[in-house]
Design a protein around this motif. Structure first.
Motif, PDB file in Angstrom:
ATOM      1  N   LEU A  78       0.990  -1.196   0.074  1.00 43.43           N
ATOM      2  CA  LEU A  78       0.070  -0.099  -0.011  1.00 43.43           C
ATOM      3  C   LEU A  78       0.980   1.223   0.132  1.00 43.43           C
ATOM      4  CD1 LEU A  78      -2.704  -1.212   2.556  1.00 43.43           C
ATOM      5  CD2 LEU A  78      -3.213  -0.516   0.207  1.00 43.43           C
ATOM      6  N   GLN A  79       1.909   1.095   0.591  1.00 48.84           N
ATOM      7  CA  GLN A  79       2.885   2.421   0.740  1.00 48.84           C
ATOM      8  C   GLN A  79       3.488   2.461  -0.692  1.00 48.84           C
ATOM      9  OE1 GLN A  79       5.266   3.683   3.821  1.00 48.84           O
ATOM     10  NE2 GLN A  79       4.182   2.553   5.491  1.00 48.84           N
ATOM     11  N   ALA A  80       3.967   1.340  -1.112  1.00 46.45           N
ATOM     12  CA  ALA A  80       4.452   1.558  -2.483  1.00 46.45           C
ATOM     13  C   ALA A  80       3.576   2.154  -3.604  1.00 46.45           C
ATOM     14  CB  ALA A  80       5.139   0.161  -2.985  1.00 46.45           C
ATOM     15  N   ALA A  81       2.172   1.527  -3.545  1.00 43.37           N
ATOM     16  CA  ALA A  81       1.237   1.979  -4.377  1.00 43.37           C
ATOM     17  C   ALA A  81       0.945   3.653  -4.219  1.00 43.37           C
ATOM     18  CB  ALA A  81      -0.047   1.375  -4.240  1.00 43.37           C
ATOM     19  N   LYS A  82       1.136   3.958  -2.893  1.00 41.96           N
ATOM     20  CA  LYS A  82       0.841   5.364  -2.722  1.00 41.96           C
ATOM     21  C   LYS A  82       2.074   6.314  -3.273  1.00 41.96           C
ATOM     22  CE  LYS A  82      -0.359   8.661   1.066  1.00 41.96           C
ATOM     23  NZ  LYS A  82      -0.484   8.936   2.622  1.00 41.96           N
ATOM     24  N   THR A 108      -7.470 -13.841   0.611  1.00 45.64           N
ATOM     25  CA  THR A 108      -7.395 -12.248   0.588  1.00 45.64           C
ATOM     26  C   THR A 108      -7.981 -11.983   2.086  1.00 45.64           C
ATOM     27  OG1 THR A 108      -7.838 -12.354  -1.879  1.00 45.64           O
ATOM     28  CG2 THR A 108      -7.989 -10.307  -0.383  1.00 45.64           C
ATOM     29  N   PRO A 109      -6.966 -11.108   2.685  1.00 39.09           N
ATOM     30  CA  PRO A 109      -7.623 -10.528   4.224  1.00 39.09           C
ATOM     31  C   PRO A 109      -8.642  -9.862   4.105  1.00 39.09           C
ATOM     32  CG  PRO A 109      -4.977 -10.289   3.615  1.00 39.09           C
ATOM     33  CD  PRO A 109      -5.373 -10.782   2.366  1.00 39.09           C
ATOM     34  N   VAL A 110      -9.705  -9.954   4.780  1.00 40.72           N
ATOM     35  CA  VAL A 110     -10.810  -9.149   4.837  1.00 40.72           C
ATOM     36  C   VAL A 110     -10.412  -7.636   4.920  1.00 40.72           C
ATOM     37  CG1 VAL A 110     -12.952  -8.391   5.923  1.00 40.72           C
ATOM     38  CG2 VAL A 110     -12.357 -10.943   5.823  1.00 40.72           C
ATOM     39  N   GLY A 111     -10.963  -6.711   4.125  1.00 44.68           N
ATOM     40  CA  GLY A 111     -10.658  -5.360   3.978  1.00 44.68           C
ATOM     41  C   GLY A 111      -9.532  -5.033   3.009  1.00 44.68           C
ATOM     42  N   LEU A 112      -8.790  -5.593   2.702  1.00 46.31           N
ATOM     43  CA  LEU A 112      -7.518  -5.347   1.861  1.00 46.31           C
ATOM     44  C   LEU A 112      -8.024  -4.869   0.599  1.00 46.31           C
ATOM     45  CD1 LEU A 112      -4.497  -5.112   1.617  1.00 46.31           C
ATOM     46  CD2 LEU A 112      -4.513  -7.775   0.678  1.00 46.31           C
ATOM     47  N   ALA A 113      -8.914  -5.488   0.011  1.00 51.36           N
ATOM     48  CA  ALA A 113      -9.566  -5.122  -1.367  1.00 51.36           C
ATOM     49  C   ALA A 113      -9.974  -3.604  -1.146  1.00 51.36           C
ATOM     50  CB  ALA A 113     -10.495  -6.032  -2.088  1.00 51.36           C
ATOM     51  N   GLY A 114     -10.771  -3.611  -0.102  1.00 49.94           N
ATOM     52  CA  GLY A 114     -11.406  -1.988  -0.031  1.00 49.94           C
ATOM     53  C   GLY A 114     -10.128  -1.034   0.332  1.00 49.94           C
ATOM     54  N   GLN A 115      -9.051  -1.463   1.031  1.00 52.66           N
ATOM     55  CA  GLN A 115      -8.213  -0.507   1.146  1.00 52.66           C
ATOM     56  C   GLN A 115      -7.587  -0.046  -0.163  1.00 52.66           C
ATOM     57  OE1 GLN A 115      -6.214  -2.794   4.616  1.00 52.66           O
ATOM     58  NE2 GLN A 115      -5.720  -0.554   5.050  1.00 52.66           N
ATOM     59  N   MET A 116      -7.127  -1.187  -0.803  1.00 57.50           N
ATOM     60  CA  MET A 116      -6.303  -0.808  -2.352  1.00 57.50           C
ATOM     61  C   MET A 116      -7.594   0.004  -3.003  1.00 57.50           C
ATOM     62  SD  MET A 116      -4.890  -4.380  -3.014  1.00 57.50           S
ATOM     63  CE  MET A 116      -3.229  -4.964  -2.057  1.00 57.50           C
ATOM     64  N   GLY A 138     -18.906  -3.382   4.521  1.00 58.21           N
ATOM     65  CA  GLY A 138     -18.371  -2.117   4.074  1.00 58.21           C
ATOM     66  C   GLY A 138     -17.911  -2.305   2.652  1.00 58.21           C
ATOM     67  N   GLU A 139     -17.125  -3.256   2.286  1.00 63.44           N
ATOM     68  CA  GLU A 139     -16.434  -3.497   1.029  1.00 63.44           C
ATOM     69  C   GLU A 139     -17.461  -3.312   0.008  1.00 63.44           C
ATOM     70  OE1 GLU A 139     -12.223  -5.417   1.165  1.00 63.44           O
ATOM     71  OE2 GLU A 139     -14.039  -6.691   1.909  1.00 63.44           O
ATOM     72  N   ARG A 140     -18.745  -4.136   0.312  1.00 60.96           N
ATOM     73  CA  ARG A 140     -19.765  -4.450  -0.596  1.00 60.96           C
ATOM     74  C   ARG A 140     -20.586  -3.087  -0.748  1.00 60.96           C
ATOM     75  NH1 ARG A 140     -22.874  -8.814   2.411  1.00 60.96           N
ATOM     76  NH2 ARG A 140     -24.633  -8.523   0.967  1.00 60.96           N
ATOM     77  N   MET A 141     -20.674  -2.113   0.085  1.00 63.57           N
ATOM     78  CA  MET A 141     -21.364  -0.869   0.194  1.00 63.57           C
ATOM     79  C   MET A 141     -20.373  -0.083  -0.784  1.00 63.57           C
ATOM     80  SD  MET A 141     -24.253   0.137   1.819  1.00 63.57           S
ATOM     81  CE  MET A 141     -23.816   1.760   1.850  1.00 63.57           C
ATOM     82  N   GLN A 142     -19.065  -0.013  -0.472  1.00 65.73           N
ATOM     83  CA  GLN A 142     -18.085   0.501  -1.353  1.00 65.73           C
ATOM     84  C   GLN A 142     -18.095  -0.047  -3.036  1.00 65.73           C
ATOM     85  OE1 GLN A 142     -14.155  -0.155   0.362  1.00 65.73           O
ATOM     86  NE2 GLN A 142     -12.933   1.187  -1.258  1.00 65.73           N
ATOM     87  N   LEU A 143     -18.422  -1.192  -3.064  1.00 64.20           N
ATOM     88  CA  LEU A 143     -18.354  -1.815  -4.473  1.00 64.20           C
ATOM     89  C   LEU A 143     -19.677  -1.110  -5.182  1.00 64.20           C
ATOM     90  CD1 LEU A 143     -17.679  -3.803  -6.919  1.00 64.20           C
ATOM     91  CD2 LEU A 143     -18.990  -5.585  -5.548  1.00 64.20           C
TER      92      LEU A 143
END
Length: 254
Positions: free
Chosen positions: A91-95, A120-128, A156-161
């Motif tokens: 995430l830091q590299a991507a930022k 896949t850790p829960v929440g990781l896709a949402g963070q990315m 929360g990720e489904r709301m984000q999607l």
């Protein structure tokens, strides 16, 4: 002057206990101070080893500032590899890539990480996705979310999607997400409001209006719901009703 003191000490056995206690406290403080020094020294040497990816990313930033782009990119790759795709390092590299205007590279890095991280850790896709979205790459954010199995996404990720679908004008998919969320929790005011707003974006006021009324009845103190209802009434040509709702919002009518 010495003799009276010694005599007093001899006549007072409690003095030995107090002296021993003071000596013990002094020794404990000394040991504690030594441990603090050793701990600080240990952290000084261990930090680069434990946080090697972060250290490498810092070097990559310095190289980029010096205009040494190719070396900086190589350092980023090394940082990610050293971190064994550790989420914080990735995430830091991507930022860093996003900050330097290399959004496509950031997206590729995140996609690769998601494809290689199992489970896949829960929440990781949402963070990315949130990171990409915050820099204006909503297409890439949606692609990241869709790389993960739907059942693996948190609520929360489904709301984000669903929000990403809506902003991409993929209203049917957004509405399907909100419907599923509401089927699980009919009292989810956030999902209910988002569903109504999506219908208004799709210009389906006929479907939006009864749902907006239901939402206001269920949550009469929800100002956002009342505002959406007022707008739908106005857009539907129900000006008097819309005015009433606006007045309620302004506190002119109870």
């Amino acid at each position: 002057m010495v003799k009276p003191v010694l005599k007093e000490h001899a006549d007072n056995p409690d003095m030995d206990e107090r002296t021993q206690a003071m000596d013990m406290q002094t020794r404990q403080k000394s040991i504690y101070a030594v441990l603090l020094v050793l701990s600080a020294a240990g952290m000084l040497f261990l930090y680069p080893a434990v946080n090697e990816p972060i250290v490498l990313l810092h070097r990559a930033k310095m190289l980029a500032k010096e205009g040494r782009s190719s070396e900086s990119d190589a350092m980023i790759v090394r940082a990610v590899n050293e971190g064994a795709h550790r989420p914080d390092a990735v995430l830091q590299a991507a930022k860093f890539l996003l900050e330097s205007g290399r959004g496509r590279q950031a997206s590729s890095l995140l996609e690769q990480t998601l494809s290689e991280t199992r489970p896949t850790p829960v929440g990781l896709a949402g963070q990315m996705a949130g990171l990409m979205d915050s820099y204006g790459y909503d297409d890439e954010a949606l692609a990241l979310m869709m790389r993960v199995k739907h059942e693996s996404l948190s609520r929360g990720e489904r709301m984000q999607l669903a929000d990403l679908f809506r902003r991409q004008q993929r209203y049917d998919q957004a509405l399907a997400e909100y419907e599923n969320l509401l089927a699980e929790d009919p009292m989810d005011a956030e999902a209910a409001l988002a569903r109504v707003e999506t219908l208004t974006w799709a210009r389906d006021m006929e479907a939006a209006l009864p749902l907006a009324r239901d939402l206001v009845r269920a949550h009469p103190d929800d100002r956002a719901a009342r505002l959406v209802l007022a707008r739908i009434l106005s857009w539907s040509g129900r000006i008097d009703e819309a005015e009433t709702e606006y007045r309620r919002l302004l506190g002119e009518e109870q």
